[in-house]
Scaffold this motif. Sequence first.
Motif, PDB file in Angstrom:
ATOM      1  N   PHE A  50      41.805  47.404  23.898  1.00 36.55           N
ATOM      2  CA  PHE A  50      42.888  48.139  24.552  1.00 36.55           C
ATOM      3  C   PHE A  50      43.120  47.545  25.936  1.00 36.55           C
ATOM      4  CE2 PHE A  50      44.326  52.794  23.837  1.00 36.55           C
ATOM      5  CZ  PHE A  50      45.583  52.537  24.376  1.00 36.55           C
ATOM      6  N   TYR A  51      44.374  47.213  26.224  1.00 39.67           N
ATOM      7  CA  TYR A  51      44.726  46.601  27.509  1.00 39.67           C
ATOM      8  C   TYR A  51      45.878  47.339  28.168  1.00 39.67           C
ATOM      9  CZ  TYR A  51      41.802  42.652  26.271  1.00 39.67           C
ATOM     10  OH  TYR A  51      40.739  41.866  25.934  1.00 39.67           O
ATOM     11  N   LYS A  52      45.826  47.367  29.510  1.00 38.45           N
ATOM     12  CA  LYS A  52      46.937  47.908  30.295  1.00 38.45           C
ATOM     13  C   LYS A  52      47.717  46.737  30.861  1.00 38.45           C
ATOM     14  CE  LYS A  52      47.028  48.632  34.570  1.00 38.45           C
ATOM     15  NZ  LYS A  52      47.834  48.523  35.755  1.00 38.45           N
ATOM     16  N   VAL A  53      49.028  46.762  30.634  1.00 35.75           N
ATOM     17  CA  VAL A  53      49.920  45.754  31.201  1.00 35.75           C
ATOM     18  C   VAL A  53      50.794  46.457  32.229  1.00 35.75           C
ATOM     19  CG1 VAL A  53      51.810  44.155  30.714  1.00 35.75           C
ATOM     20  CG2 VAL A  53      49.912  44.372  29.088  1.00 35.75           C
ATOM     21  N   GLY A  54      50.689  46.019  33.475  1.00 36.00           N
ATOM     22  CA  GLY A  54      51.468  46.606  34.559  1.00 36.00           C
ATOM     23  C   GLY A  54      52.809  45.923  34.732  1.00 36.00           C
ATOM     24  N   LEU A  55      53.568  46.433  35.670  1.00 38.44           N
ATOM     25  CA  LEU A  55      54.925  45.942  35.914  1.00 38.44           C
ATOM     26  C   LEU A  55      54.954  44.471  36.310  1.00 38.44           C
ATOM     27  CD1 LEU A  55      57.925  46.648  36.092  1.00 38.44           C
ATOM     28  CD2 LEU A  55      57.546  47.310  38.470  1.00 38.44           C
ATOM     29  N   GLU A  56      54.042  44.050  37.200  1.00 41.21           N
ATOM     30  CA  GLU A  56      54.032  42.662  37.659  1.00 41.21           C
ATOM     31  C   GLU A  56      53.864  41.683  36.499  1.00 41.21           C
ATOM     32  OE1 GLU A  56      51.702  39.729  40.807  1.00 41.21           O
ATOM     33  OE2 GLU A  56      50.912  41.728  40.441  1.00 41.21           O
ATOM     34  N   LEU A  57      52.880  41.936  35.643  1.00 35.38           N
ATOM     35  CA  LEU A  57      52.643  41.046  34.504  1.00 35.38           C
ATOM     36  C   LEU A  57      53.780  41.150  33.493  1.00 35.38           C
ATOM     37  CD1 LEU A  57      50.820  39.008  33.088  1.00 35.38           C
ATOM     38  CD2 LEU A  57      49.602  40.931  32.059  1.00 35.38           C
ATOM     39  N   PHE A  58      54.279  42.353  33.269  1.00 38.91           N
ATOM     40  CA  PHE A  58      55.380  42.547  32.320  1.00 38.91           C
ATOM     41  C   PHE A  58      56.601  41.744  32.744  1.00 38.91           C
ATOM     42  CE2 PHE A  58      58.969  44.915  30.449  1.00 38.91           C
ATOM     43  CZ  PHE A  58      58.563  44.946  29.129  1.00 38.91           C
ATOM     44  N   GLY A  83      45.991  42.239  17.292  1.00 39.37           N
ATOM     45  CA  GLY A  83      45.347  43.494  16.940  1.00 39.37           C
ATOM     46  C   GLY A  83      44.928  44.354  18.129  1.00 39.37           C
ATOM     47  N   LYS A  84      45.480  44.055  19.307  1.00 38.12           N
ATOM     48  CA  LYS A  84      45.128  44.802  20.510  1.00 38.12           C
ATOM     49  C   LYS A  84      46.111  45.967  20.701  1.00 38.12           C
ATOM     50  CE  LYS A  84      42.053  41.647  21.362  1.00 38.12           C
ATOM     51  NZ  LYS A  84      40.660  41.886  21.069  1.00 38.12           N
ATOM     52  N   LYS A  85      45.595  47.034  21.310  1.00 37.49           N
ATOM     53  CA  LYS A  85      46.455  48.161  21.685  1.00 37.49           C
ATOM     54  C   LYS A  85      46.890  47.917  23.130  1.00 37.49           C
ATOM     55  CE  LYS A  85      44.687  51.596  18.582  1.00 37.49           C
ATOM     56  NZ  LYS A  85      44.316  52.997  18.422  1.00 37.49           N
TER      57      LYS A  85
END
Length: 73
Positions: free
Chosen positions: A42-50, A66-68
């Motif tokens: 499970f990964y969090k993608v923030g605004l900067e990376l997005f 296969g990651k959430k």
Amino acid sequence: MSLTSFSSLPVPAEERLIVALDVPDTTDARVLVASLGKAVHFYKVGLELFLATGGPDFVSWLAGRGKKVFLDL
């Protein structure tokens, strides 16, 4: 709405850890994801990376492995 209305199923241990990909570009993010391998699901993608990825491309890349993903925009 009560909390019990969502789900009574336990969250699997491997999905309790969410790693924040707080890096400036996809190269660094991909290296981190590769180094963590199957240990993280499970990964969090923030605004900067997005924004650095041009939108959903990186999210699709993660999902394809296969990651959430938690989008924190």
